[in-house]
Each structure stands twice: as C-alpha cells, then as structure tokens.
Design a protein around this motif. Sequence first.
Motif, PDB file in Angstrom:
ATOM      1  N   ARG A 124     -34.787  28.732  22.837  1.00 33.10           N
ATOM      2  CA  ARG A 124     -34.319  29.371  24.075  1.00 33.10           C
ATOM      3  C   ARG A 124     -33.831  28.389  25.138  1.00 33.10           C
ATOM      4  O   ARG A 124     -32.734  28.521  25.636  1.00 33.10           O
ATOM      5  CB  ARG A 124     -35.401  30.288  24.668  1.00 33.10           C
ATOM      6  N   LEU A 125     -34.651  27.378  25.512  1.00 32.34           N
ATOM      7  CA  LEU A 125     -34.274  26.522  26.629  1.00 32.34           C
ATOM      8  C   LEU A 125     -33.553  25.258  26.165  1.00 32.34           C
ATOM      9  O   LEU A 125     -34.014  24.587  25.237  1.00 32.34           O
ATOM     10  CB  LEU A 125     -35.512  26.127  27.432  1.00 32.34           C
ATOM     11  N   PRO A 126     -32.438  24.883  26.815  1.00 36.70           N
ATOM     12  CA  PRO A 126     -31.807  23.597  26.528  1.00 36.70           C
ATOM     13  C   PRO A 126     -32.601  22.482  27.193  1.00 36.70           C
ATOM     14  O   PRO A 126     -33.429  22.709  28.081  1.00 36.70           O
ATOM     15  CB  PRO A 126     -30.417  23.745  27.155  1.00 36.70           C
ATOM     16  N   LEU A 127     -32.333  21.247  26.791  1.00 36.95           N
ATOM     17  CA  LEU A 127     -33.094  20.108  27.290  1.00 36.95           C
ATOM     18  C   LEU A 127     -33.006  19.989  28.807  1.00 36.95           C
ATOM     19  O   LEU A 127     -33.998  19.671  29.470  1.00 36.95           O
ATOM     20  CB  LEU A 127     -32.607  18.815  26.624  1.00 36.95           C
ATOM     21  N   ASN A 128     -31.817  20.242  29.353  1.00 36.82           N
ATOM     22  CA  ASN A 128     -31.673  20.054  30.793  1.00 36.82           C
ATOM     23  C   ASN A 128     -32.379  21.130  31.619  1.00 36.82           C
ATOM     24  O   ASN A 128     -32.372  21.081  32.846  1.00 36.82           O
ATOM     25  CB  ASN A 128     -30.202  19.971  31.190  1.00 36.82           C
ATOM     26  N   ARG A 129     -33.000  22.091  30.957  1.00 41.33           N
ATOM     27  CA  ARG A 129     -33.781  23.112  31.649  1.00 41.33           C
ATOM     28  C   ARG A 129     -35.272  22.954  31.370  1.00 41.33           C
ATOM     29  O   ARG A 129     -36.070  23.800  31.769  1.00 41.33           O
ATOM     30  CB  ARG A 129     -33.328  24.520  31.239  1.00 41.33           C
ATOM     31  N   LEU A 130     -35.620  21.888  30.673  1.00 43.73           N
ATOM     32  CA  LEU A 130     -37.028  21.622  30.372  1.00 43.73           C
ATOM     33  C   LEU A 130     -37.514  20.466  31.237  1.00 43.73           C
ATOM     34  O   LEU A 130     -36.910  19.390  31.257  1.00 43.73           O
ATOM     35  CB  LEU A 130     -37.206  21.252  28.894  1.00 43.73           C
ATOM     36  N   SER A 131     -38.619  20.660  31.940  1.00 48.04           N
ATOM     37  CA  SER A 131     -39.199  19.578  32.728  1.00 48.04           C
ATOM     38  C   SER A 131     -39.993  18.640  31.818  1.00 48.04           C
ATOM     39  O   SER A 131     -40.316  18.978  30.669  1.00 48.04           O
ATOM     40  CB  SER A 131     -40.119  20.147  33.812  1.00 48.04           C
TER      41      SER A 131
ATOM     42  N   ASN B  45     -38.139   9.310  26.916  1.00 45.53           N
ATOM     43  CA  ASN B  45     -37.670   9.639  25.562  1.00 45.53           C
ATOM     44  C   ASN B  45     -37.554  11.151  25.390  1.00 45.53           C
ATOM     45  O   ASN B  45     -37.989  11.726  24.386  1.00 45.53           O
ATOM     46  CB  ASN B  45     -38.588   9.032  24.499  1.00 45.53           C
ATOM     47  N   ARG B  46     -36.982  11.794  26.370  1.00 46.83           N
ATOM     48  CA  ARG B  46     -36.849  13.248  26.355  1.00 46.83           C
ATOM     49  C   ARG B  46     -36.041  13.736  25.149  1.00 46.83           C
ATOM     50  O   ARG B  46     -36.420  14.705  24.478  1.00 46.83           O
ATOM     51  CB  ARG B  46     -36.177  13.724  27.644  1.00 46.83           C
TER      52      ARG B  46
ATOM     53  N   PHE C 176     -37.395  16.202  22.278  1.00 44.01           N
ATOM     54  CA  PHE C 176     -36.698  17.480  22.112  1.00 44.01           C
ATOM     55  C   PHE C 176     -36.265  17.687  20.667  1.00 44.01           C
ATOM     56  O   PHE C 176     -36.405  18.787  20.108  1.00 44.01           O
ATOM     57  CB  PHE C 176     -35.491  17.524  23.047  1.00 44.01           C
ATOM     58  N   ALA C 177     -35.779  16.628  20.028  1.00 44.36           N
ATOM     59  CA  ALA C 177     -35.342  16.737  18.636  1.00 44.36           C
ATOM     60  C   ALA C 177     -36.512  17.001  17.703  1.00 44.36           C
ATOM     61  O   ALA C 177     -36.379  17.731  16.707  1.00 44.36           O
ATOM     62  CB  ALA C 177     -34.623  15.449  18.227  1.00 44.36           C
ATOM     63  N   LEU C 178     -37.682  16.425  18.018  1.00 45.99           N
ATOM     64  CA  LEU C 178     -38.857  16.629  17.167  1.00 45.99           C
ATOM     65  C   LEU C 178     -39.474  18.014  17.380  1.00 45.99           C
ATOM     66  O   LEU C 178     -39.924  18.653  16.425  1.00 45.99           O
ATOM     67  CB  LEU C 178     -39.907  15.555  17.466  1.00 45.99           C
ATOM     68  N   LEU C 179     -39.475  18.482  18.612  1.00 48.90           N
ATOM     69  CA  LEU C 179     -40.140  19.748  18.936  1.00 48.90           C
ATOM     70  C   LEU C 179     -39.264  20.970  18.666  1.00 48.90           C
ATOM     71  O   LEU C 179     -39.772  22.050  18.381  1.00 48.90           O
ATOM     72  CB  LEU C 179     -40.572  19.742  20.412  1.00 48.90           C
ATOM     73  N   ARG C 180     -37.943  20.803  18.797  1.00 49.18           N
ATOM     74  CA  ARG C 180     -36.980  21.878  18.564  1.00 49.18           C
ATOM     75  C   ARG C 180     -37.371  23.174  19.280  1.00 49.18           C
ATOM     76  O   ARG C 180     -37.563  24.228  18.640  1.00 49.18           O
ATOM     77  CB  ARG C 180     -36.835  22.138  17.072  1.00 49.18           C
ATOM     78  N   PRO C 181     -37.533  23.129  20.572  1.00 49.38           N
ATOM     79  CA  PRO C 181     -37.929  24.349  21.297  1.00 49.38           C
ATOM     80  C   PRO C 181     -36.818  25.394  21.276  1.00 49.38           C
ATOM     81  O   PRO C 181     -35.639  25.069  21.280  1.00 49.38           O
ATOM     82  CB  PRO C 181     -38.185  23.850  22.717  1.00 49.38           C
TER      83      PRO C 181
END
Length: 630
Positions: free
Chosen positions: A91-98, A79-80, A84-89
């Motif tokens: 700088r980094l896009p989702l495809n760059r987050l492990s 459920n990446r 991702f939508a909940l955390l809203r990090p």
Amino acid sequence: MSGIAGVYQCRQPVSETSLRAMADAMKHRGPDGSNIWLDTRIGFCHNMLYTTPESLFEQLPAVSHDNQIAITADVRLDNREELFALLRPERLPLNRLSDSQLILMAYLRWGQECLDRLLGEYALAIWDKRNDHLLIAVDPMGTCSLHYVQTSSLFAFATDIKALLAVPGVEKKLDEWGFALQVSGHKREAPERTCFAGVKRLVGGELMLIKPPGENRAAWKVNKQAYYELKPATLVCKSPEETLDAFRETFRQAVRCRMRSAYPVATMLSGGLDSSSVTCVAAEYSHITSSPLFSVSSCVSDADPEEDEKRYIDIVARHNNLPVHYITPSSGPASWLHQVHDMTATPINSNPHVYTALYSKIREGGGRIVLDGVAGEWGPSYNGDGYLLWLLTKGRWKTLFNTMSELSSVYSIARGHLLRREILSPLEPSLLRRIRHTLRGYNQQERLPPLNPRLHYRSQTKAGGQGFLHSDMRSNRLHTVATGRTPKEWYAPYYQVRSSFPYLDLRVQRFCLGLTEDWFIKDGWKRYFIRAAMENILPAEVQWRKDKKPFSPSYYRLMQMDSEKYQTFLQSIQGNDPVRDYIDVNRISRTIKTLDRRGSWRPYQGVDFARRVVDYGVQSIAFLQWFQRL
C-alpha cells in the motif's frame, strides 16, 4: 533531536500525569507536538522535532495494527531503500513511510535482531505485549541520548535526565564517582555513568530487555547487552588510489544521508580540515537537494588577530559559493554559568558562549540540521600520534629516520625536538618524569582539577591510567572510538537543532579503522589521509595548511575580563556550603588571584590554569548548586 521517554510499572498502572510530567521536563525537544501512549502498566511519551521530509507526517508513539507492539524513537535511518526492499510493505510507497514505521515493520519481521539491519542514528523503545517485555536501544555509535533508571517498582527511560527525575519514586541523589570522573576528565573510563545515582546511559551499540517481576520472578529481569561489536573494515583496495576513491564514496554517503531534510541545512565551519571537508562535500549535493545550505562560523574580534581563521573560512565559502553567518562572542563562559547545566545536566561544558550563539544563528536561518566536524581526528583526520614510537617498536629504523626528516622539513621542527617529544617522552618512566618536573619547578598538584583530595583520589583510583595502551596503533584508535560512543548534542536541542556528525558514521569509522598506520603521516604531512582524500574537493590553501589557529586566546581574554564575576561568585559561597565537600573553593580563588597578578590567563609552564582550575572548578560549583535546586 526529538525527545522520548517511558515508564514501566511492575504492579500499579502508569498515570498519564507522570508521562505528561516527563514530557514537560524536556519540552524544548518538542516544538512540533507532544503525544502520549498508555497501556495499563506501561506508557510512552514523545516530543516531536520535525527534520526529515518523512517526519512531517510521523505520529509517535505508534502501535502495530493488532495493538501488540508499540514504538517511540528518535531516529534517522540511512538505509531506508534497503529495508524497504527487504520488507516489501503493501500500500504505502517509501516516501510515505517514516523511519519509525520501517523500524516497527522490521521488528515485526525479525524481532530484536532487526537492530542488526538498521543503519543511522537512533534511540528507540519498543513494547512487545506478546512477550511481555520492553526493548530499548541506541545506535552503534551512540549518537542519540537515552538514560534509564530502575527501582523495585518501576523501570523508566528518557532522552533527558530531568525527565527521569520527574517520575514519582525516582530519587535525586549525587553519584560522587560519576561526578568526580567527569570533573577530572576520566569519563571515558565509565561512559555509562552520570552524576545522578542510579541513572545510567546506554552507550553505543547497547540494548536492554526488561521484564517485570511476576509469578516466577521476585524482581525485574533486566538483560543489558552489546548487540554490535565495533570492528575495523577489511579493505580490499588494490592501490592507494582505489583506497582514496573508496573512502571518498563512503564519506560522501555519510554526508549526503545527513542532508535529508525538510528544512535548510547548516554546517559548522571553522576553516580547519575537518569542518571544511564536511562543508565542501555537502556543497557538492546542495544543488540536488531541496534544502538550502549555509554555514555558521565563530569569528574572533579585533582584539585577537593572532587566531583569526576568517581567511580560511572565506576561502571555503567562495570555493562553494556558500553563505556564511558569523558570530563574534563578546562575553565569556561566565555569562552562561547559571543556565548551561539546565541544558546539559553535566558539570563540565565546553565553550557555551560560542556554541549557544552558533545554534541560535542556525535557528534564525531556519535550519534544523547542522553537520558538525566533530570526531574527524578519530578517523580520516587522525594526526598519527604515536606513529614514530610505533615505527621504533617495529624496528623500522629507515622509515623512522626518513619520517622524522620529512616532518622536520615540512613543519620546521628540529629532529631532536621530535625525538624528545614523540619517542623519549612517552617512554619516560612516570617517576623520572615527576622528578624532572620537580627539578624544573613544576608543581604537580597544580595540574590536578580542583576536586577535594577525597574525590580526586577516588577518581584516579577507579579510572586508572591512560596513555600508550596497546602495542599497535590500530588498537589505540579502536579504544578511542569505542570509549567515546556517547552523545555529543550539547546545547543543540534547546535551539530545536539536530546535530549530526558525518565522521561518526559507522561506515566511515570502520573504514578508517581498517587503514594501515602509514596512511596518517606521509611525505612529512600529518593528517595525510584526509588531505589526500580531499584532493579536488578542498581548496588547496586549506587542504595543505600546516596549522590551525586556536580559539584559546579569545577564550582566555574573555575569561580574564570576567575575573571579578568569578571572584564575586566564589565569595558568595558560605563556609558551611555543601559544595565545599566536593570542590576546593579556596584553591580556585587563589588561582584567579595568581592569574591576575601575571597579567595573562594563558597557560603557564604547560598548565592551563584558566580552564582546568577556574572554568572547570566554577562550573562544577554551579552544577552542584543547580543539583541542590532540582
């Protein structure tokens, strides 16, 4: 699967040497690197196996930007996008987050409650310096290994038991009860138990919070709890068609998320309903993924034509234009007798001569992920065991009569035989059954595993009985799933392959637990639900096949070929060998001689002597010898 491990000392600093020894003990799990993190009294190590695209740039163990939180994890999140939508990090896009980065961010936001928001397969450890505690956890279905041990001076955890034994101060001692439970087939009664005294495993949906001794605490404070309770889903479908459509979408999600790979993906294909369903759904998505798909299958030799499944395997392969790599075992389980326990650290191991060849073939094909049809019978492929008896207890006489008539027609089984097997036999008192078997010449002692009486009595006393546990079938199914939430990776890690199980997807299991009992036997067909759900997905010849050829004839033939090897092995055991305290060596030898005289090692009078006495007995002896050498 990657390997994770760590040590938490209450007073002394953790040495890098100890962590390196733990990593070396499971080096087969780290073909893509091994790293260590240390912070005085606590340290982690991680052996990396790249699988997903995001894992290619993952560095573990990892720490938060303020160095207050550290994490190591063996994980695949499903459920990446939601996280991702909940955390809203920034700088980094989702495809760059492990996946581990997302978990670390989730922990920083929600603390240990972040586990409630994770979906996927994982075993993780998080050190929280702010609160001076260590958190370890496994996913709700327990698909990833995580063992732990606690002494007065340390707490240690690891994917593999051998990594724990590499820690100075951890004693190596046999857990007799754990050993007896596994050899006698009662391991579900204590799934947290291992064969090593003091070494336990986390089972599905469990976490532990560990705090060291301190000014106000004389000992470790260890809080072990279930953070997830497995419950059936509430299905709101208005028609059978809606139910089938909803399941198909759920099952497709379970397969699709497991195909997220930077390498070719393999499927185990046996030609049966479960593996064929996984393979066909995977083939639907192979054209939209960048990872090639292939299947591996075990094909019997010409000596066992009665069990040849190649026809059905080829039907599935042609249906999906899918390459299949075949293996044909030419040696039996005896060929792996002195190697397999170093892989699994358990006394009983299923068909190593087959599975090791399959995993080797996957590695040759460049695959690092294999989709396995294990546990289909827990969910959509449940065959309806107990359904006729359940209808009787509910007073549904007309449905019972019609169902028996339909089963008799489809499977060509006499209704009287169905009545005896499905209704009268489960209701028969155990004393009456023993008397009947004795009158027919059945020796009850022959049905027991070759444990010495002391251990056999203990395993039976501790484990208790099983059988028709509850008055409703759903509770029985829930019990089966809940007590089976332990790792099933077997030999895969030694071939740098991650086994993944779509039927053990939490969404799939909850959906199937929410189904009513009438879905599993219908119109005379057992396993009806998976058949109906795979309409226009499975080839009809596989979808509506009535039987599944067993691999057992080949297994018995190969074991029979190794009869002399087994006898030579047993003769090498001296009269004062400690293994005789646990295993009845003479009984195994007598059984082999009896099987040789019969001319066939196949089951006799309903007793599988070859597997239950010879294979399990010899494997248990080899395990005890391996244990002594550690």
